[in-house]
Motif scaffolding. Structure first.
Motif, mmCIF file in Angstrom:
data_model
loop_
_atom_site.group_PDB
_atom_site.id
_atom_site.type_symbol
_atom_site.label_atom_id
_atom_site.label_comp_id
_atom_site.label_asym_id
_atom_site.label_seq_id
_atom_site.Cartn_x
_atom_site.Cartn_y
_atom_site.Cartn_z
ATOM 1 N N ASP A 1 -22.175 -110.150 13.537
ATOM 2 C CA ASP A 1 -23.233 -109.923 12.571
ATOM 3 C C ASP A 1 -23.264 -111.104 11.603
ATOM 4 O O ASP A 1 -22.721 -112.172 11.902
ATOM 5 C CB ASP A 1 -23.036 -108.593 11.842
ATOM 6 N N ARG A 2 -23.872 -110.916 10.443
ATOM 7 C CA ARG A 2 -23.980 -112.043 9.515
ATOM 8 C C ARG A 2 -22.622 -112.424 8.928
ATOM 9 O O ARG A 2 -22.423 -113.571 8.504
ATOM 10 C CB ARG A 2 -24.985 -111.741 8.406
ATOM 11 N N ARG B 1 -29.850 -110.518 14.293
ATOM 12 C CA ARG B 1 -28.767 -109.697 14.833
ATOM 13 C C ARG B 1 -28.622 -108.372 14.093
ATOM 14 O O ARG B 1 -28.670 -107.305 14.693
ATOM 15 C CB ARG B 1 -27.449 -110.466 14.767
ATOM 16 N N ASP B 2 -28.437 -108.431 12.783
ATOM 17 C CA ASP B 2 -28.177 -107.208 12.032
ATOM 18 C C ASP B 2 -29.345 -106.239 12.088
ATOM 19 O O ASP B 2 -29.157 -105.027 12.215
ATOM 20 C CB ASP B 2 -27.873 -107.533 10.566
ATOM 21 N N LEU B 3 -30.585 -106.763 11.968
ATOM 22 C CA LEU B 3 -31.758 -105.898 11.909
ATOM 23 C C LEU B 3 -32.415 -105.672 13.267
ATOM 24 O O LEU B 3 -32.880 -104.578 13.558
ATOM 25 C CB LEU B 3 -32.795 -106.493 10.946
ATOM 26 N N ILE B 4 -32.467 -106.698 14.090
ATOM 27 C CA ILE B 4 -33.288 -106.641 15.303
ATOM 28 C C ILE B 4 -32.465 -106.679 16.581
ATOM 29 O O ILE B 4 -32.658 -105.879 17.492
ATOM 30 C CB ILE B 4 -34.301 -107.817 15.319
ATOM 31 N N VAL C 1 -35.069 -111.182 19.475
ATOM 32 C CA VAL C 1 -33.854 -110.633 20.082
ATOM 33 C C VAL C 1 -33.121 -111.721 20.855
ATOM 34 O O VAL C 1 -31.890 -111.828 20.801
ATOM 35 C CB VAL C 1 -34.197 -109.443 21.002
ATOM 36 N N GLY C 2 -33.872 -112.546 21.562
ATOM 37 C CA GLY C 2 -33.260 -113.640 22.310
ATOM 38 C C GLY C 2 -32.542 -114.627 21.407
ATOM 39 O O GLY C 2 -31.446 -115.106 21.734
ATOM 40 N N ILE C 3 -33.156 -114.912 20.254
ATOM 41 C CA ILE C 3 -32.509 -115.811 19.291
ATOM 42 C C ILE C 3 -31.177 -115.224 18.836
ATOM 43 O O ILE C 3 -30.162 -115.919 18.747
ATOM 44 C CB ILE C 3 -33.433 -116.051 18.077
ATOM 45 N N GLY C 4 -31.171 -113.916 18.547
ATOM 46 C CA GLY C 4 -29.937 -113.272 18.120
ATOM 47 C C GLY C 4 -28.874 -113.278 19.206
ATOM 48 O O GLY C 4 -27.695 -113.492 18.936
ATOM 49 N N PHE C 5 -29.292 -113.063 20.440
ATOM 50 C CA PHE C 5 -28.347 -112.986 21.549
ATOM 51 C C PHE C 5 -27.741 -114.354 21.862
ATOM 52 O O PHE C 5 -26.573 -114.452 22.255
ATOM 53 C CB PHE C 5 -29.051 -112.436 22.783
ATOM 54 N N LEU C 6 -28.526 -115.419 21.671
ATOM 55 C CA LEU C 6 -28.082 -116.757 22.053
ATOM 56 C C LEU C 6 -27.650 -117.613 20.866
ATOM 57 O O LEU C 6 -27.365 -118.791 21.029
ATOM 58 C CB LEU C 6 -29.211 -117.484 22.802
ATOM 59 N N SER D 1 -30.326 -116.075 9.016
ATOM 60 C CA SER D 1 -30.849 -116.062 10.379
ATOM 61 C C SER D 1 -30.175 -114.966 11.200
ATOM 62 O O SER D 1 -30.829 -114.227 11.946
ATOM 63 C CB SER D 1 -30.636 -117.427 11.032
ATOM 64 N N SER D 2 -28.850 -114.834 11.049
ATOM 65 C CA SER D 2 -28.121 -113.795 11.766
ATOM 66 C C SER D 2 -28.493 -112.407 11.249
ATOM 67 O O SER D 2 -28.589 -111.461 12.026
ATOM 68 C CB SER D 2 -26.610 -114.012 11.615
#
Length: 740
Positions: A477-478, A458-461, A248-253, A453-454
């Motif tokens: 999103d992606r 992001r899209d899933l998690i 989640v952190g990877i997606g947020f940042l 990666s996104s």
């Protein structure tokens, strides 16, 4: 010999290996996907193997990128170990009475991980050597990076679980010792009968890799053994939660390039989480797992249906805020747009463009070019850029000046749009040459890693993080990741509204470009242009005035006139044009009812249909004002491909043939239909109409560049070299003759 073979067969490593195929086989699916992806048997045509074999981080394949992938693969293996350790606990109860039971389990459960690591490293080294054309030194560094990341993951996991093991063993050691002493005394008085086991184990490997006999644990209370495993359950849940927080952190940042992990790392980390969650559900809920999943699905589906959650992607720049002004999408609206009066008004505007174009030519009756580019991901974008550069060089820099229209699909449009923008920059005095290899390198850069990666983070998690553009809010999103990376690769030159091209196109400073996509609801084509082009919504009426059917295309500019249609970003128009199913999200549009669009290649992978309709619409003007109409087609695949039929190589392919017949012949069917179109055009224009077709044909029949948004070094080299193939040389010579 028989004794030794029996000893090997009844060893814990072999028995655990076989147990995975007997129970909880669902977890083997993850291993299958990993093995198949690395081997190139799973989505290879879309570049999935490249994500693992050449992971990019910060725009390059480096030791740091492979280290991140190695770390996540190590995390995945440890997640698989702890999950199966818990699920198979009743078969390995003897480990609960030893020190460091989880470590011993990992050692004895290492057959599949060791096979995968050997398999992965072999394919990665081969790929780097022969596909990425890397040196031995660089391959050594990449391998070292992977090994370092993998070992670091194991160290962290083992330190964490060693701490749990020590805590558990310290609190239980006296109980285990006393119970074992009492058992030994009782055993001398009255031996227990032979134990019937579900899993027969004669020996296992200790922490020091020595052979040990499993002890009898029937004298331990069941509750006591279960308590030991349950304490490991809690440690596993904490580990899974930490991995989830990390993703989640990877997606947020991930807007920060430092946090844009290689796609392979995100995918593998997701697998680790899924295995952990599935194991936890199976362990705690048992038979209630499936009912819970069904209830969760129904709950999420209800929230989606009631617009509580909105997973739909939007076209950036288009106004989605007001639902009151949203146009009706029905037959009446379409017929009204395609009325004769509207068609005539739009043709008059485009006729002015043609007059401006003619005024810039050096001959009274010049040669007119129309360029069609095919879909095909980054390979098509790269091939298109190479061909256009060569054509412009032959035309002494006047290719775009003599071109009226550019149309096409997917990747080819990425290359063509970038080349056209570079030409505009040159006309404005901001760059000096269109022939620089830099431009080819730009358009051939990776787009797949940030996209996947996104999708995972992001899209899933991850959280639905938003951004604002022109007072409109959109989800990151992606689709956002794709456009962001495309802008980065092209130096931000395409980061502008489509409307910014209105004046350059009206004055014929640059050719008109038509961005196409397909409406999934009814298969109609959606055409984005800087001016309304309603005369392209259906074919020209023939001389007998046969009643026209429904329009088979929609003019975006007219339909969304109240939604600021020309504020749509160029990158969004390109993404709508290149929305390959599932790889990129369909783009939904603010109509009533809502419609969504996807890849233009589903309707016309070469852009020919739109171009020929344009030519027919201005047939009379063209015959009077130009000497030749030349349709330049740039295709990413060989036309015909008679020597590459689909064969039924297995029973499965035989059974699925009826379902996949259309998919396997999709491009051939378009070729057949479009060849007929060309015949009609030849009949109409005669010697005045010409077609030039450039084709990407790989140097080696079985080494076709992947149909994805990623190319390796050898594929880029192969695409550049195909310009010098005998067939393409002939077409370049024909182009040179037509210039004279």
């Amino acid at each position: 010999m028989k004794k030794y073979l029996a000893g090997i067969f009844y060893s814990l490593p072999v028995q655990l290996f076989l147990l995975h195929f007997r129970r909880y086989q669902v977890f083997l699916i993850f291993w299958y996907v990993l093995f198949a992806t690395v081997a190139g048997h799973f989505m290879e045509a879309y570049g999935a193997n490249a994500l693992y074999l050449a992971p990019e981080y910060l725009g390059e394949v480096s030791a740091l990128g492979t280290a991140i992938v190695g770390f996540t693969i190590g995390t995945f293996i440890m997640s698989w170990n702890i999950t199966t350790f818990i699920l198979h606990s009743k078969n390995i109860r003897f480990l609960a009475t030893t020190a460091q039971p989880f470590l011993k389990y990992c050692i004895n459960n290492a057959i599949i991980p060791i096979l995968f690591l050997a398999f992965y490293l072999h394919h990665a080294i081969e790929y780097e050597r022969y596909r990425e054309l890397n040196s031995v030194k660089n391959i050594f560094l990449l391998t070292g990076g992977f090994a370092g990341g993998f070992v670091l993951a194991l160290i962290i996991c083992f330190v964490y679980f060693f701490g749990a093991d020590k805590t558990i063993y310290r609190s239980m050691a006296s109980v285990i010792t006393d119970a074992h002493k009492n058992y030994q005394k009782a055993l001398k008085r009255k031996p227990l009968p032979a134990e019937k086991k579900d899993l027969r184990v004669e020996w296992f490997l200790s922490a020091t890799l020595h052979l040990r006999k499993p002890r009898d644990v029937r004298h331990y209370p069941q509750e006591f053994l279960d308590l030991i495993f349950k304490r490991h359950h809690f440690s596993a849940v904490i580990a899974i939660l930490l991995a989830f927080i990390l993703l989640v952190g990877i997606g947020f940042l991930s807007d920060n390039s430092i946090f844009q992990a290689p796609a392979a790392a995100s995918i593998t980390l997701l697998f680790a989480i899924l295995i952990g969650v599935a194991g936890a559900l199976s362990s705690f809920l048992h038979s209630w797992t499936i009912p819970l999943v069904v209830v969760l699905y129904l709950g999420v589906n209800w929230m989606y249906q009631n617009d509580i959650i909105d997973l739909r992607n939007k076209a950036y720049g288009l106004n989605y805020n007001s639902s009151v002004m949203r146009p009706l999408y029905n037959r009446e609206t379409v017929q009204a747009m395609a009325s004769p009066e509207n068609e005539a008004a739009d043709k008059a505007q485009f006729l002015q463009r043609l007059e401006h174009w003619k005024s810039k030519q050096q001959k009274e009756k010049p040669t007119m070019f129309l360029i069609n580019v095919s879909g095909g991901g980054t390979r098509s974008a790269t091939f298109t850029m190479n061909v256009l550069q060569r054509l412009d060089s032959i035309a002494q820099g006047k290719l775009m000046q003599q071109t009226v229209l550019i149309s096409g699909a997917s990747g080819g449009m990425l290359g063509a749009a970038y080349f056209r923008e570079l030409y505009l920059q040159k006309k404005l005095g901001r760059i000096s040459s269109l022939q620089s290899k830099t431009w080819v390198d730009d358009i051939s850069k990776d787009l797949l890693n940030p996209l996947f990666s996104s999708f995972i983070s992001r899209d899933l998690i991850g959280p639905a993080k938003k951004f604002t553009l022109d007072s409109n809010a959109y989800i990151k999103d992606r689709g956002y990741a794709f456009e962001r990376k495309l802008n980065e690769n092209t130096h931000g030159l395409l980061n502008k509204p489509v409307g910014d091209y209105l004046l350059p196109e009206d004055t014929a400073l640059i050719p008109t470009m038509l961005f196409n996509s397909v409406i999934s609801r009814d298969g109609r084509k959606m055409i984005i242009a800087t001016r309304p082009a309603r005369f392209l919504m259906r074919g020209v009426t023939d001389s007998s005035n046969v009643t026209q059917g429904d329009a088979d295309a929609i003019d975006f500019n007219s339909l969304f006139s109240h939604q600021k249609a020309m504020n749509v970003r160029v990158t969004s128009a390109l993404r709508m044009n290149a929305t390959f199913p599932y790889v990129l999200p369909n783009v939904w549009l603010p109509t009533q009812p809502v419609i969504d669009v996807m890849d233009a290649g589903l309707r016309d992978n070469y852009g020919q249909e739109t171009s020929l309709r344009f030519v027919q619409a201005f047939h009379s003007w063209l015959q009077k004002n130009v000497s030749k109409v030349v349709l330049i087609q740039i295709r990413d695949r060989k036309q015909g491909e008679w020597d590459e039929p689909k064969e039924n190589s297995s029973l499965l392919s035989f059974l699925t043939k009826p379902f996949l017949l259309l998919q396997n012949n999709w491009f051939r069917l378009q070729d057949y239909y479009q060849n007929d179109q060309l015949e009609y055009m030849y009949s109409s224009f005669g010697d005045q109409f010409h077609r030039l077709c450039f084709q990407y044909i790989p140097a080696h029949k079985d080494a076709h560049a992947s149909l994805s948004f990623h190319l390796n070094a050898s594929e880029k080299q192969d695409i550049a070299e195909t310009l010098n193939s005998p067939s393409n040389k002939q077409v370049f010579e024909a182009f040179n003759l037509l210039l004279q």
